[in-house]
Design a protein around this motif. Structure first.
Motif: not given
Length: 239
Positions: A170-171, A174-175, A187-188, A190-191, A212, A217-218
């Motif tokens: 998930t974002k 990752i964060l 959170e964007n 991450v995008e 995606t 998430g990724y």
């Protein structure tokens, strides 16, 4: 990789943190023994840098309590003292390594990476997905015969995705692991960085390594093994 630095000299602590962040670590600082003990128990870290001379609880006492609670996170002790007895005391209490101030930052990084390798011997020296290869020790990335240039944040993001290859992340995860446990920005971000990565590791080679997963998430995959269920971003975010 997440590291807890427990050091009461705040100027030194900030210097260590900045250097570690440039090497791709996510750093949490603590300036007292009690604060360091709380973080080490309540959160998950890959390695701990622990000063011996701390206000409140000493580094020795922090280490003793951690090992008593079966916290097995590798610990590298820092001290201004230089003597066999101090080193022996730290190792006897469960420290994994020992470094005397002043120290070379290059040596600190090498020692930390050695601790991480010893903790996870099953992890490969290089991380790969198809012909995309990342070498954590040498800080290099290449696709086929082409060496790629990534920023420290891009490198950290790619390393995290490769270490979780095939697994949706998930974002928020990752964060937490690439930025900061207390990241307060949107959170964007991450995008945005996934877009940067795609432009460097995939687009020039006609590959699609980062999926995606809508609402999740990724996921990083070996190119050509995806199930076609994902909604891939174009990675067209301008830098």
């Amino acid at each position: 990789m997440r590291v807890l630095v427990v050091e009461d000299e705040q100027r030194l602590a900030r210097t260590i943190a900045r250097g570690l962040e440039l090497e791709g670590f996510v750093v949490q600082l603590a300036h007292t023994g009690s604060e360091g003990l709380w973080w080490a128990i309540e959160d998950d870290f890959d390695v701990i840098v622990l000063d011996i001379m701390l206000p409140g609880l000493s580094g020795y006492e922090v280490l003793r309590r951690l090992r008593h609670r079966d916290v097995s996170t590798p610990v590298l002790m820092l001290t201004a003292k230089d003597g066999d007895y101090e080193q022996a005391d730290a190792l006897d209490l469960g420290a994994d390594d020992y470094l005397t101030k002043p120290f070379s930052f290059v040596v600190l990084i090498a020692r930390l990476r050695a601790l991480l390798r010893r903790r996870s011997p099953q992890q490969p020296a290089q991380l790969s997905a198809g012909d995309l290869i990342l070498d954590p020790a040498r800080r290099t990335v290449r696709r086929g015969g082409t060496e790629l240039t990534l920023t420290p944040r891009e490198f950290g993001l790619l390393e995290y995705l490769l270490r979780h290859k095939g697994i949706p992340v998930t974002k928020a995860e990752i964060l937490r692991n690439v930025w900061d446990a207390h990241h307060e920005g949107p959170e964007n971000v991450v995008e945005v960085y996934v877009g940067y990565l795609r432009k460097k590791i995939d687009a020039p080679f006609g590959q699609s390594s980062i999926e995606t997963l809508r609402g999740v998430g990724y996921r990083l995959i070996d190119p050509g093994t995806g199930d076609g269920q994902s909604d891939n971003e174009s990675g067209s975010t301008p830098r």
